[in-house]
Scaffold this motif. Structure first.
Motif, PDB file in Angstrom:
ATOM      1  N   LEU A 123      11.164  38.139  24.344  1.00  0.00           N
ATOM      2  CA  LEU A 123      10.434  39.406  24.362  1.00  0.00           C
ATOM      3  C   LEU A 123      10.424  39.975  25.783  1.00  0.00           C
ATOM      4  O   LEU A 123      10.724  41.155  25.984  1.00  0.00           O
ATOM      5  CB  LEU A 123       9.009  39.186  23.861  1.00  0.00           C
ATOM      6  CG  LEU A 123       8.113  40.411  23.785  1.00  0.00           C
ATOM      7  CD1 LEU A 123       7.112  40.251  22.654  1.00  0.00           C
ATOM      8  CD2 LEU A 123       7.372  40.678  25.063  1.00  0.00           C
ATOM      9  N   GLN A 124      10.085  39.154  26.762  1.00  0.00           N
ATOM     10  CA  GLN A 124      10.023  39.612  28.158  1.00  0.00           C
ATOM     11  C   GLN A 124      11.393  40.045  28.669  1.00  0.00           C
ATOM     12  O   GLN A 124      11.514  41.056  29.368  1.00  0.00           O
ATOM     13  CB  GLN A 124       9.449  38.513  29.057  1.00  0.00           C
ATOM     14  CG  GLN A 124       8.010  38.169  28.748  1.00  0.00           C
ATOM     15  CD  GLN A 124       7.069  39.346  28.951  1.00  0.00           C
ATOM     16  OE1 GLN A 124       7.267  40.186  29.810  1.00  0.00           O
ATOM     17  NE2 GLN A 124       6.041  39.413  28.131  1.00  0.00           N
ATOM     18  N   ARG A 125      12.445  39.312  28.307  1.00  0.00           N
ATOM     19  CA  ARG A 125      13.799  39.684  28.737  1.00  0.00           C
ATOM     20  C   ARG A 125      14.200  41.023  28.139  1.00  0.00           C
ATOM     21  O   ARG A 125      14.731  41.903  28.823  1.00  0.00           O
ATOM     22  CB  ARG A 125      14.818  38.599  28.341  1.00  0.00           C
ATOM     23  CG  ARG A 125      16.253  38.950  28.754  1.00  0.00           C
ATOM     24  CD  ARG A 125      17.262  37.936  28.235  1.00  0.00           C
ATOM     25  NE  ARG A 125      17.105  37.612  26.835  1.00  0.00           N
ATOM     26  CZ  ARG A 125      17.464  38.398  25.823  1.00  0.00           C
ATOM     27  NH1 ARG A 125      18.023  39.584  26.048  1.00  0.00           N
ATOM     28  NH2 ARG A 125      17.293  38.010  24.570  1.00  0.00           N
ATOM     29  N   GLU A 126      13.939  41.203  26.852  1.00  0.00           N
ATOM     30  CA  GLU A 126      14.288  42.464  26.200  1.00  0.00           C
ATOM     31  C   GLU A 126      13.542  43.636  26.828  1.00  0.00           C
ATOM     32  O   GLU A 126      14.116  44.693  27.042  1.00  0.00           O
ATOM     33  CB  GLU A 126      14.010  42.395  24.693  1.00  0.00           C
ATOM     34  CG  GLU A 126      15.051  41.638  23.921  1.00  0.00           C
ATOM     35  CD  GLU A 126      16.409  42.314  23.907  1.00  0.00           C
ATOM     36  OE1 GLU A 126      16.495  43.556  24.089  1.00  0.00           O
ATOM     37  OE2 GLU A 126      17.405  41.608  23.725  1.00  0.00           O
ATOM     38  N   LEU A 127      12.260  43.439  27.114  1.00  0.00           N
ATOM     39  CA  LEU A 127      11.498  44.498  27.772  1.00  0.00           C
ATOM     40  C   LEU A 127      12.133  44.862  29.112  1.00  0.00           C
ATOM     41  O   LEU A 127      12.310  46.039  29.423  1.00  0.00           O
ATOM     42  CB  LEU A 127      10.056  44.051  28.005  1.00  0.00           C
ATOM     43  CG  LEU A 127       9.074  44.294  26.893  1.00  0.00           C
ATOM     44  CD1 LEU A 127       7.698  43.746  27.278  1.00  0.00           C
ATOM     45  CD2 LEU A 127       8.977  45.757  26.530  1.00  0.00           C
ATOM     46  N   ALA A 128      12.457  43.850  29.909  1.00  0.00           N
ATOM     47  CA  ALA A 128      13.033  44.099  31.233  1.00  0.00           C
ATOM     48  C   ALA A 128      14.386  44.809  31.132  1.00  0.00           C
ATOM     49  O   ALA A 128      14.727  45.619  31.996  1.00  0.00           O
ATOM     50  CB  ALA A 128      13.180  42.782  31.987  1.00  0.00           C
ATOM     51  N   GLU A 129      15.141  44.519  30.081  1.00  0.00           N
ATOM     52  CA  GLU A 129      16.446  45.183  29.897  1.00  0.00           C
ATOM     53  C   GLU A 129      16.297  46.635  29.451  1.00  0.00           C
ATOM     54  O   GLU A 129      17.155  47.462  29.744  1.00  0.00           O
ATOM     55  CB  GLU A 129      17.271  44.438  28.837  1.00  0.00           C
ATOM     56  CG  GLU A 129      17.804  43.108  29.275  1.00  0.00           C
ATOM     57  CD  GLU A 129      18.544  42.366  28.172  1.00  0.00           C
ATOM     58  OE1 GLU A 129      18.936  41.220  28.424  1.00  0.00           O
ATOM     59  OE2 GLU A 129      18.727  42.902  27.054  1.00  0.00           O
ATOM     60  N   GLU A 130      15.238  46.947  28.729  1.00  0.00           N
ATOM     61  CA  GLU A 130      15.111  48.250  28.083  1.00  0.00           C
ATOM     62  C   GLU A 130      14.257  49.265  28.830  1.00  0.00           C
ATOM     63  O   GLU A 130      14.548  50.445  28.807  1.00  0.00           O
ATOM     64  CB  GLU A 130      14.541  48.075  26.663  1.00  0.00           C
ATOM     65  CG  GLU A 130      15.366  47.193  25.757  1.00  0.00           C
ATOM     66  CD  GLU A 130      16.640  47.847  25.265  1.00  0.00           C
ATOM     67  OE1 GLU A 130      16.732  49.086  25.307  1.00  0.00           O
ATOM     68  OE2 GLU A 130      17.531  47.102  24.843  1.00  0.00           O
ATOM     69  N   VAL A 131      13.156  48.812  29.421  1.00  0.00           N
ATOM     70  CA  VAL A 131      12.201  49.746  30.025  1.00  0.00           C
ATOM     71  C   VAL A 131      11.629  49.158  31.314  1.00  0.00           C
ATOM     72  O   VAL A 131      11.714  47.950  31.554  1.00  0.00           O
ATOM     73  CB  VAL A 131      11.028  50.074  29.067  1.00  0.00           C
ATOM     74  CG1 VAL A 131      11.504  50.809  27.829  1.00  0.00           C
ATOM     75  CG2 VAL A 131      10.266  48.824  28.687  1.00  0.00           C
ATOM     76  N   ALA A 132      11.010  50.025  32.095  1.00  0.00           N
ATOM     77  CA  ALA A 132      10.242  49.595  33.263  1.00  0.00           C
ATOM     78  C   ALA A 132       8.786  49.962  32.997  1.00  0.00           C
ATOM     79  O   ALA A 132       8.443  51.135  32.917  1.00  0.00           O
ATOM     80  CB  ALA A 132      10.749  50.285  34.522  1.00  0.00           C
ATOM     81  N   VAL A 133       7.956  48.962  32.818  1.00  0.00           N
ATOM     82  CA  VAL A 133       6.533  49.185  32.593  1.00  0.00           C
ATOM     83  C   VAL A 133       5.848  48.968  33.941  1.00  0.00           C
ATOM     84  O   VAL A 133       5.731  47.840  34.407  1.00  0.00           O
ATOM     85  CB  VAL A 133       5.964  48.226  31.520  1.00  0.00           C
ATOM     86  CG1 VAL A 133       4.476  48.447  31.332  1.00  0.00           C
ATOM     87  CG2 VAL A 133       6.716  48.397  30.209  1.00  0.00           C
ATOM     88  N   GLU A 134       5.420  50.074  34.550  1.00  0.00           N
ATOM     89  CA  GLU A 134       4.877  49.995  35.909  1.00  0.00           C
ATOM     90  C   GLU A 134       3.374  50.226  35.967  1.00  0.00           C
ATOM     91  O   GLU A 134       2.804  50.289  37.045  1.00  0.00           O
ATOM     92  CB  GLU A 134       5.612  50.988  36.804  1.00  0.00           C
ATOM     93  CG  GLU A 134       7.094  50.651  36.919  1.00  0.00           C
ATOM     94  CD  GLU A 134       7.900  51.651  37.711  1.00  0.00           C
ATOM     95  OE1 GLU A 134       7.363  52.739  38.039  1.00  0.00           O
ATOM     96  OE2 GLU A 134       9.061  51.351  37.993  1.00  0.00           O
ATOM     97  N   SER A 135       2.740  50.359  34.841  1.00  0.00           N
ATOM     98  CA  SER A 135       1.291  50.534  34.820  1.00  0.00           C
ATOM     99  C   SER A 135       0.661  49.345  34.099  1.00  0.00           C
ATOM    100  O   SER A 135       1.324  48.673  33.309  1.00  0.00           O
ATOM    101  CB  SER A 135       0.921  51.842  34.127  1.00  0.00           C
ATOM    102  OG  SER A 135       1.358  51.822  32.792  1.00  0.00           O
ATOM    103  N   PRO A 136      -0.609  49.099  34.377  1.00  0.00           N
ATOM    104  CA  PRO A 136      -1.266  48.007  33.652  1.00  0.00           C
ATOM    105  C   PRO A 136      -1.244  48.286  32.150  1.00  0.00           C
ATOM    106  O   PRO A 136      -1.335  49.439  31.718  1.00  0.00           O
ATOM    107  CB  PRO A 136      -2.709  48.046  34.177  1.00  0.00           C
ATOM    108  CG  PRO A 136      -2.676  48.886  35.403  1.00  0.00           C
ATOM    109  CD  PRO A 136      -1.500  49.791  35.289  1.00  0.00           C
ATOM    110  N   SER A 137      -1.108  47.242  31.377  1.00  0.00           N
ATOM    111  CA  SER A 137      -1.090  47.417  29.928  1.00  0.00           C
ATOM    112  C   SER A 137      -1.713  46.207  29.256  1.00  0.00           C
ATOM    113  O   SER A 137      -1.835  45.150  29.858  1.00  0.00           O
ATOM    114  CB  SER A 137       0.336  47.639  29.408  1.00  0.00           C
ATOM    115  OG  SER A 137       1.135  46.505  29.682  1.00  0.00           O
ATOM    116  N   ARG A 138      -2.082  46.409  28.012  1.00  0.00           N
ATOM    117  CA  ARG A 138      -2.616  45.341  27.180  1.00  0.00           C
ATOM    118  C   ARG A 138      -1.695  45.231  25.970  1.00  0.00           C
ATOM    119  O   ARG A 138      -1.427  46.217  25.287  1.00  0.00           O
ATOM    120  CB  ARG A 138      -4.050  45.673  26.756  1.00  0.00           C
ATOM    121  CG  ARG A 138      -4.727  44.545  25.986  1.00  0.00           C
ATOM    122  CD  ARG A 138      -6.137  44.935  25.523  1.00  0.00           C
ATOM    123  NE  ARG A 138      -6.042  45.878  24.409  1.00  0.00           N
ATOM    124  CZ  ARG A 138      -6.432  47.144  24.453  1.00  0.00           C
ATOM    125  NH1 ARG A 138      -6.943  47.655  25.540  1.00  0.00           N
ATOM    126  NH2 ARG A 138      -6.319  47.927  23.397  1.00  0.00           N
TER     127      ARG A 138
END
Length: 164
Positions: A123-138
């Motif tokens: 899940l973390q690898r796919e997120l890093a490949e697809e998007v940049a999440v630069e704000s805090p999130s839940r």
């Protein structure tokens, strides 16, 4: 590595049916996800073969991004898939999330890597490949998608995560 050679995490479709077959979206995460990840039948197989074999389900972490603006209006990230990337059967279709396959890059469930940790790394690898999440999130896991009405759906099982 080509898509045909990539090894992806799968489980026999029978496992899903034994736990309790559903069609569409299920919010019963606690019923399904621990049972699927702990079934003892997870393994890696060539993606090219698995894209055409409905006797197996590929586990797909699917991440949605939601935010509420200052007026209290809820927004959901969405996009139209490009014409030259990834799964040809999904090209030019709209999507409300990003995600993808868990592969041998994420760990080896046949050895001592706990399946839930392998899933999490995927899940973390796919997120890093697809998007940049630069704000805090839940993050919360909110459900699973099983759509056996389409060729893509017959071979995939989506695990839906929402990031607020």
């Amino acid at each position: 590595m080509s898509v045909d050679q990539e090894l992806v995490l799968v489980l026999p479709t029978k496992v899903l049916h034994d736990i309790g077959h559903f069609e569409g979206f299920s919010t019963e995460v606690e019923k399904y996800l621990p049972a699927l990840l702990g079934c003892g039948e997870l393994g890696y197989r060539p993606r090219g073969q698995m894209e055409e074999d409905p006797s197996f389900k590929q586990l797909i972490p699917y991440c949605m991004f939601r935010y509420t603006d200052e007026q209290g209006v809820v927004h959901l990230f969405n996009y139209r898939r490009g014409g030259g990337s990834g799964e040809a059967r999904l090209r030019a279709k709209r999507s409300v999330g990003v995600g993808g396959h868990i592969s041998t890059l994420d760990g080896d469930v046949s050895r001592d890597d706990p399946p839930n940790e392998v899933y999490r790394r995927g899940l973390q690898r796919e997120l890093a490949e697809e998007v940049a999440v630069e704000s805090p999130s839940r993050e919360s896991c909110v459900g699973l998608i099983n759509d056996e009405a389409t060729p893509v759906g017959r071979v995939h099982l989506g695990v839906v995560h929402v990031f607020d």
